[in-house]
Design an enzyme around this catalytic site. Structure first.
Site, PDB file in Angstrom:
ATOM      1  N   ASP A 142      -6.673  -1.175  -4.487  1.00 49.68           N
ATOM      2  CA  ASP A 142      -8.333  -0.956  -3.758  1.00 49.68           C
ATOM      3  C   ASP A 142      -9.238   0.256  -4.595  1.00 49.68           C
ATOM      4  OD1 ASP A 142      -7.662  -2.614  -1.463  1.00 49.68           O
ATOM      5  OD2 ASP A 142      -5.982  -0.978  -0.966  1.00 49.68           O
ATOM      6  N   ASP A 159       0.824  -0.611  -0.063  1.00 49.58           N
ATOM      7  CA  ASP A 159       0.316   0.098   0.005  1.00 49.58           C
ATOM      8  C   ASP A 159       1.244   1.433   0.173  1.00 49.58           C
ATOM      9  OD1 ASP A 159      -2.454  -0.876  -0.025  1.00 49.58           O
ATOM     10  OD2 ASP A 159      -2.434  -1.526   2.004  1.00 49.58           O
TER      11      ASP A 159
END
Length: 247
Positions: free
Chosen positions: A158, A142
């Site tokens: 995401d 991330d």
């Protein structure tokens, strides 16, 4: 990792063969198009994560949009937005089964509406993008970190999943509103509006029939046909006796 790619390629080939058997060449082309779109999104996600591992990881973080968003290297051992963190095997198996079923269904039964089609492609691509990280490295990379509010660090996959579910919700909402509009009863106002539409034959409406106009002077009413006017010779013969009498 080699087993993962082999299984993914095998499942894709099986689903495409079933699509060809079910819908012929058209079904095969639709299935291949869906695979290509999903592969492009997965490629973008993996390219951004590769940049994060090679460039961003040594730095830790860097500014991106001042006071809004920064880039920060984080390893997420959970699902999207750090859900079920630490459950690697469970997440990998569950996500793999769900994505295999979803991918097979979409290849065999591609959505006909563009909005629904785009939504499912985004969800599928985002799920596969995070699954690749989870299988290859045991964690998902991330990098997008919001500064204006407390929120989980996220990645391109995401974003695809979130946007996909948003579009899917919008699609079903529009479908519901469209169904209600079709089933709504038409009121009297619709009839009055249709009466004013150009090109409508008002003579067919019994309320618009025009009967004989009554005479304004009842004493002038004449029954039967009116007498014809006398010709010139008849008028002279009628005047002759009057002249003789006068003489």
């Amino acid at each position: 990792m080699l087993f993962f790619w082999s299984a993914l390629a095998a499942l894709t080939g099986i689903f495409l063969a079933l699509a060809f058997k079910k819908n012929g060449r058209k079904g095969l082309c639709q299935g291949m198009l869906l695979v290509v779109f999903a592969a492009i999104l997965i490629g973008v996600d993996q390219a951004v994560k590769l940049w994060a591992r090679t460039i961003l990881q040594p730095l830790g973080s860097m500014p991106f949009i001042p006071h809004v968003l920064q880039l920060r290297y984080v390893l997420n051992t959970g699902a999207a937005f750090s859900i079920l963190e630490g459950q690697q095997l469970l997440l990998a198996l569950f996500t793999g089964l769900v994505l295999a079923g979803l991918g097979g269904y979409l290849i065999l039964n591609p959505p006909k509406k563009r909005l629904e089609y785009a939504a499912w492609v985004l969800i599928l691509a985002g799920g596969v993008g995070n699954l690749i990280d989870r299988v290859a490295r045991g964690a998902v990379v991330d990098l997008f970190d919001t500064l204006f509010m407390e929120f989980a660090v996220f990645n391109v996959a995401d974003i695809c999943i979130t946007v996909g579910f948003g579009l899917l919700l919008l699609f079903y909402l529009l479908q519901e509103l469209g169904g209600r509009a079709k089933n709504a009863p038409q009121g009297a106002g619709d009839d009055e509006a249709s009466a004013l539409q150009p090109g409508r034959d008002v003579s067919a409406d019994p309320l618009n029939e025009i009967g004989p106009m009554p005479s304004h002077d009842a004493g002038c009413a004449v029954d039967g046909p009116l007498p014809a006017a006398p010709s010139g010779r008849e008028a002279q013969q009628a005047e002759t006796p009057q002249n003789d009498e006068t003489a």
